[in-house]
Enzyme design. Structure first.
Site, PDB file in Angstrom:
ATOM      1  N   SER A 156       0.788  -1.236   0.000  1.00 25.97           N
ATOM      2  CA  SER A 156       0.000   0.000   0.000  1.00 25.97           C
ATOM      3  C   SER A 156       0.818   1.283   0.000  1.00 25.97           C
ATOM      4  O   SER A 156       0.394   2.279  -0.586  1.00 25.97           O
ATOM      5  CB  SER A 156      -0.964   0.009   1.195  1.00 25.97           C
ATOM      6  OG  SER A 156      -0.263  -0.160   2.417  1.00 25.97           O
ATOM      7  N   ASP A 173      -3.118   6.519  11.214  1.00 23.04           N
ATOM      8  CA  ASP A 173      -3.215   5.064  11.337  1.00 23.04           C
ATOM      9  C   ASP A 173      -1.879   4.418  11.705  1.00 23.04           C
ATOM     10  O   ASP A 173      -1.804   3.208  11.934  1.00 23.04           O
ATOM     11  CB  ASP A 173      -3.766   4.432  10.047  1.00 23.04           C
ATOM     12  CG  ASP A 173      -2.861   4.660   8.827  1.00 23.04           C
ATOM     13  OD1 ASP A 173      -1.733   5.171   8.980  1.00 23.04           O
ATOM     14  OD2 ASP A 173      -3.298   4.317   7.718  1.00 23.04           O
ATOM     15  N   HIS A 182       0.514   4.202   7.183  1.00 25.62           N
ATOM     16  CA  HIS A 182       0.719   4.751   5.844  1.00 25.62           C
ATOM     17  C   HIS A 182       1.373   6.129   5.884  1.00 25.62           C
ATOM     18  O   HIS A 182       1.118   6.928   6.789  1.00 25.62           O
ATOM     19  CB  HIS A 182      -0.621   4.837   5.102  1.00 25.62           C
ATOM     20  CG  HIS A 182      -1.242   3.505   4.877  1.00 25.62           C
ATOM     21  ND1 HIS A 182      -2.383   3.097   5.536  1.00 25.62           N
ATOM     22  CD2 HIS A 182      -0.869   2.474   4.081  1.00 25.62           C
ATOM     23  CE1 HIS A 182      -2.698   1.872   5.139  1.00 25.62           C
ATOM     24  NE2 HIS A 182      -1.795   1.479   4.260  1.00 25.62           N
TER      25      HIS A 182
END
Length: 263
Positions: free
Chosen positions: A34, A238, A241
């Site tokens: 990601s 979070d 990321h």
């Protein structure tokens, strides 16, 4: 046994007649999970209870007519954020390091005729074992890489940012170095590029056995493999990321690593 007919019409296979107006001559594979696909600027829309991209594009990530992107349907188009929108389709994509990297490399080009081609392949939430030869992810990456040079371009490097999904299990973390070595060797063999430069990112998030994964990434002893450390780059709330600003910083660092080691 009867043979299958291989005759197709132009309508059935429009790609046969497709030719980009200005195909790239310098090609870069973007792969991993990601943080390569890009989650910069992806925020929660609490009113509609969904994730959305804020559409803020830093100047370092601005589109340029000499920077192209290979779409999911294997056609070239002018690259723009989010690069992985039609590749990492299970999540909302935002800003990743690819455009900042490409713009920085393009600015250092000696020729006005150079065209950079980006080949996005990253998929969020994937462990390195999911990139083994024969897997869907690996074979798709190889297919896209092969297609990218159909018009004569040269694959200059693969940028790899992955590992957060390998920190939870001690066996996965301890075997990361072996798995990464196998991936590099397989990719080089299958693309017939025995010295293909690999620029990998040492992860900065994920918890668990992250230190073992980082140790493997930073200590990988293969020719033409260099590592850029993401440690210290800003994370989103979070804690997994990279923010948009951090992705720009990473893209510039990846460009510097490429220009310093392989140009």
């Amino acid at each position: 046994m009867e043979g299958r007919s291989t005759t197709t019409s132009a309508a059935e296979s429009p790609e046969i007649q497709y030719h980009p107006p200005n195909p790239p001559n310098q090609i870069f594979i973007l792969s991993g999970q990601s943080n390569m696909a890009g989650r910069g600027g992806v925020v929660k829309d609490h009113h509609h209870n969904r994730w959305v991209w804020d559409k803020i594009v830093p100047s370092e990530c601005s589109p340029d007519s000499s920077i192209l992107r290979l779409r999911a349907d294997l056609r070239w188009e002018e690259a723009r954020e989010p690069l992985h929108a039609d590749i990492d389709t299970g999540k909302v994509c935002g800003v990743g390091p690819g455009m900042a990297f490409a713009n920085a490399v393009r600015k250092r080009s000696d020729s006005d005729s150079d065209v950079i081609g980006l080949v996005p392949c990253a998929v969020g939430g994937t462990a390195i074992k999911e990139w083994e030869r024969g897997s869907r992810l690996y074979e798709t990456m190889v297919k896209r890489a092969e297609e990218s040079r159909r018009y004569g371009g040269e694959i200059k490097a693969m940028l790899w940012y992955q590992g957060e999904s390998d920190v939870s299990d001690i066996h996965d973390a301890e075997s990361y170095g072996r798995n990464m070595t196998r991936l590099v060797k397989n990719l080089r063999h299958d693309l017939n590029l025995p010295s293909l430069p690999i620029i990998q990112v040492a992860i900065t998030s994920g918890g668990g056995y992250i230190d073992k994964v980082r140790e493997a990434q930073l200590g990988l002893k293969l020719s033409n493999v260099v590592c850029v450390d993401a440690k210290g780059l800003q994370l989103k709330p979070d804690n997994l990321h990279l923010t948009t600003e951090a992705q720009v910083q990473l893209g510039l660092s990846l460009a510097q690593a490429y220009l310093s080691n392989f140009c």
